[in-house]
Design a protein around this motif. Structure first.
Motif, PDB file in Angstrom:
ATOM      1  N   ASN A  14       0.816  -1.210   0.000  1.00 50.94           N
ATOM      2  CA  ASN A  14       0.000   0.000   0.000  1.00 50.94           C
ATOM      3  C   ASN A  14       0.855   1.268   0.000  1.00 50.94           C
ATOM      4  N   GLU A  15       2.053   1.177   0.580  1.00 51.49           N
ATOM      5  CA  GLU A  15       2.957   2.323   0.566  1.00 51.49           C
ATOM      6  C   GLU A  15       3.582   2.520  -0.807  1.00 51.49           C
ATOM      7  N   ARG A  16       3.942   1.432  -1.464  1.00 53.36           N
ATOM      8  CA  ARG A  16       4.649   1.526  -2.740  1.00 53.36           C
ATOM      9  C   ARG A  16       3.711   1.676  -3.930  1.00 53.36           C
ATOM     10  N   LEU A  17       2.563   1.032  -3.866  1.00 53.15           N
ATOM     11  CA  LEU A  17       1.642   1.058  -4.993  1.00 53.15           C
ATOM     12  C   LEU A  17       0.255   1.505  -4.520  1.00 53.15           C
ATOM     13  N   PRO A  18       0.121   2.720  -4.070  1.00 52.38           N
ATOM     14  CA  PRO A  18      -1.170   3.172  -3.526  1.00 52.38           C
ATOM     15  C   PRO A  18      -2.296   3.203  -4.547  1.00 52.38           C
ATOM     16  N   ASP A  19      -1.951   3.217  -5.834  1.00 50.26           N
ATOM     17  CA  ASP A  19      -2.985   3.270  -6.878  1.00 50.26           C
ATOM     18  C   ASP A  19      -3.459   1.889  -7.322  1.00 50.26           C
ATOM     19  N   VAL A  20      -2.869   0.826  -6.745  1.00 48.35           N
ATOM     20  CA  VAL A  20      -3.264  -0.543  -7.095  1.00 48.35           C
ATOM     21  C   VAL A  20      -3.829  -1.213  -5.847  1.00 48.35           C
ATOM     22  N   PRO A  21      -5.142  -1.255  -5.681  1.00 46.60           N
ATOM     23  CA  PRO A  21      -5.732  -1.855  -4.473  1.00 46.60           C
ATOM     24  C   PRO A  21      -5.370  -3.335  -4.356  1.00 46.60           C
ATOM     25  N   LEU A  22      -5.094  -3.776  -3.128  1.00 45.01           N
ATOM     26  CA  LEU A  22      -4.800  -5.179  -2.855  1.00 45.01           C
ATOM     27  C   LEU A  22      -5.988  -5.775  -2.106  1.00 45.01           C
ATOM     28  N   HIS A  23      -6.551  -6.854  -2.662  1.00 40.95           N
ATOM     29  CA  HIS A  23      -7.713  -7.515  -2.076  1.00 40.95           C
ATOM     30  C   HIS A  23      -7.281  -8.840  -1.467  1.00 40.95           C
ATOM     31  N   LEU A  24      -7.607  -9.050  -0.189  1.00 43.15           N
ATOM     32  CA  LEU A  24      -7.236 -10.270   0.525  1.00 43.15           C
ATOM     33  C   LEU A  24      -8.374 -11.275   0.515  1.00 43.15           C
ATOM     34  N   ARG A  25      -7.990 -12.556   0.481  1.00 36.74           N
ATOM     35  CA  ARG A  25      -8.980 -13.634   0.528  1.00 36.74           C
ATOM     36  C   ARG A  25      -8.417 -14.812   1.307  1.00 36.74           C
ATOM     37  N   THR A  26      -9.100 -15.209   2.376  1.00 37.22           N
ATOM     38  CA  THR A  26      -8.706 -16.395   3.125  1.00 37.22           C
ATOM     39  C   THR A  26      -9.259 -17.641   2.446  1.00 37.22           C
ATOM     40  N   VAL A  27      -8.428 -18.677   2.349  1.00 42.49           N
ATOM     41  CA  VAL A  27      -8.847 -19.897   1.665  1.00 42.49           C
ATOM     42  C   VAL A  27      -8.356 -21.103   2.465  1.00 42.49           C
ATOM     43  N   PRO A  28      -9.159 -22.165   2.596  1.00 41.89           N
ATOM     44  CA  PRO A  28      -8.690 -23.370   3.292  1.00 41.89           C
ATOM     45  C   PRO A  28      -7.424 -23.924   2.628  1.00 41.89           C
ATOM     46  N   SER A  29      -6.539 -24.484   3.442  1.00 38.23           N
ATOM     47  CA  SER A  29      -5.255 -24.965   2.916  1.00 38.23           C
ATOM     48  C   SER A  29      -5.422 -25.939   1.757  1.00 38.23           C
ATOM     49  N   ALA A  30      -6.403 -26.833   1.852  1.00 37.96           N
ATOM     50  CA  ALA A  30      -6.591 -27.850   0.820  1.00 37.96           C
ATOM     51  C   ALA A  30      -7.073 -27.267  -0.500  1.00 37.96           C
ATOM     52  N   GLU A  31      -7.584 -26.035  -0.500  1.00 36.19           N
ATOM     53  CA  GLU A  31      -8.157 -25.451  -1.709  1.00 36.19           C
ATOM     54  C   GLU A  31      -7.286 -24.366  -2.323  1.00 36.19           C
ATOM     55  N   ALA A  32      -6.194 -23.995  -1.655  1.00 38.24           N
ATOM     56  CA  ALA A  32      -5.414 -22.833  -2.090  1.00 38.24           C
ATOM     57  C   ALA A  32      -4.813 -23.015  -3.478  1.00 38.24           C
ATOM     58  N   ALA A  33      -4.194 -24.154  -3.740  1.00 32.72           N
ATOM     59  CA  ALA A  33      -3.534 -24.356  -5.029  1.00 32.72           C
ATOM     60  C   ALA A  33      -4.542 -24.335  -6.177  1.00 32.72           C
ATOM     61  N   ASP A  34      -5.688 -24.993  -6.014  1.00 31.94           N
ATOM     62  CA  ASP A  34      -6.692 -25.013  -7.081  1.00 31.94           C
ATOM     63  C   ASP A  34      -7.264 -23.628  -7.324  1.00 31.94           C
ATOM     64  N   LEU A  35      -7.421 -22.834  -6.261  1.00 31.05           N
ATOM     65  CA  LEU A  35      -7.932 -21.486  -6.425  1.00 31.05           C
ATOM     66  C   LEU A  35      -6.995 -20.659  -7.305  1.00 31.05           C
ATOM     67  N   LEU A  36      -5.687 -20.830  -7.118  1.00 34.29           N
ATOM     68  CA  LEU A  36      -4.717 -20.108  -7.938  1.00 34.29           C
ATOM     69  C   LEU A  36      -4.758 -20.593  -9.382  1.00 34.29           C
ATOM     70  N   ARG A  37      -4.879 -21.903  -9.572  1.00 25.14           N
ATOM     71  CA  ARG A  37      -4.932 -22.430 -10.946  1.00 25.14           C
ATOM     72  C   ARG A  37      -6.161 -21.928 -11.694  1.00 25.14           C
ATOM     73  N   ARG A  38      -7.255 -21.734 -10.982  1.00 24.67           N
ATOM     74  CA  ARG A  38      -8.478 -21.229 -11.621  1.00 24.67           C
ATOM     75  C   ARG A  38      -8.406 -19.732 -11.908  1.00 24.67           C
ATOM     76  N   GLY A  39      -7.357 -19.091 -11.472  1.00 22.37           N
ATOM     77  CA  GLY A  39      -7.217 -17.662 -11.721  1.00 22.37           C
ATOM     78  C   GLY A  39      -8.058 -16.797 -10.813  1.00 22.37           C
ATOM     79  N   GLU A  40      -8.467 -17.325  -9.665  1.00 23.11           N
ATOM     80  CA  GLU A  40      -9.298 -16.547  -8.748  1.00 23.11           C
ATOM     81  C   GLU A  40      -8.468 -15.700  -7.789  1.00 23.11           C
TER      82      GLU A  40
END
Length: 251
Positions: A28-54
């Motif tokens: 947020n300090e370096r790129l204030p014009d690019v919002p960062l959105h956080l998402r909590t994901v269960p450990s077993a689902e994290a890799a598939d979520l990334l592969r789906r482009g979510e």
């Protein structure tokens, strides 16, 4: 994807126990014009979520299937055993896995530790989640072995935990889809690795305007000599030359 094709925001996923706050703050300090959105994901689902482009990148627990993913291992967590405060384990500084041989050790279905064989005696049924297992520990049903970050996440005033050297350990890494290594992903990798803003993969500082060239001084062999000649003429020649005026002879 670079330049004008880059997305206008950055989506970061993370598994329970990981605390990305310090990296988000630097983003947020370096790129204030690019919002960062956080998402909590269960450990077993994290890799598939990334592969789906979510999500553009994510913190997940290793080992992880690296098919289509790039992964940077970051750190290894301390493994601890969670016990009631009045339990005998609470009186020691640390405990070895074999010391729990006679204890019921809960092994939830979402366990993130890569066990070859969990310590202790198994419970009659496996709890569905780590949160459920913590409730059972509080009820005196058994003990729970987890990464320290999860013990902190599910902290209760009536429970405590102790380190367990020699137990299975959980490693945490940063992952992202290999084919979608965007400028924003590179920026976040640099932040996580501790690069400064002016490093090779950090965002460069805006170019500074070039200073205007100073005017050249007069050539020492031209105007310089002319000026010296003029001064000598006014003084009657070079220093020590007294031919400017005739000398009178004494009689």
């Amino acid at each position: 994807m670079t330049g004008s094709d880059a997305p206008s925001s950055f989506r970061l996923a993370y598994v329970p126990g990981v605390t990305p706050g310090k990296w988000v703050r630097i983003w947020n300090e370096r790129l204030p014009d690019v919002p960062l959105h956080l998402r909590t994901v269960p450990s077993a689902e994290a890799a598939d979520l990334l592969r789906r482009g979510e999500a553009d990148a994510g913190f997940l627990r290793l080992p992880a299937d690296r098919a289509e993913l790039s992964v940077i291992p970051l750190y290894t967590e301390t493994t601890v055993v969670v016990v009631p405060k009045e339990h005998a384990v609470a009186a020691v500084d640390e405990v070895a896995p074999e010391e729990l041989a006679d204890e019921i050790v809960l092994h939830p279905l979402d366990d993130v530790l890569p066990w070859e064989r969990p310590p202790g005696r198994p419970a009659r049924e496996r709890p569905a989640t780590t949160a459920d297992a913590v409730e059972l520990v509080a009820a005196g049903v058994g003990l729970l072995v987890v990464p320290q970050s999860l013990a902190r996440l599910h902290h209760r005033r009536d429970l405590t935990y102790r380190p367990m050297p020699g137990a299975a350990e959980s490693r945490v890494g940063l992952a992202w889809p290999e084919e979608r290594t965007t400028d924003q992903v590179e920026d976040f990798i640099g932040i996580v690795r501790g690069r400064t803003v002016n490093s090779s993969r950090g965002r460069p500082t805006p170019p500074q305007p070039k200073a205007k060239p100073k005017p050249k001084r007069a050539d020492a062999g031209g105007a310089g000599r002319a000026g010296t000649a003029g001064r000598n003429a006014r003084r009657g020649g070079p220093k020590g030359d007294r031919r400017g005026k005739p000398r009178r002879r004494s009689r």
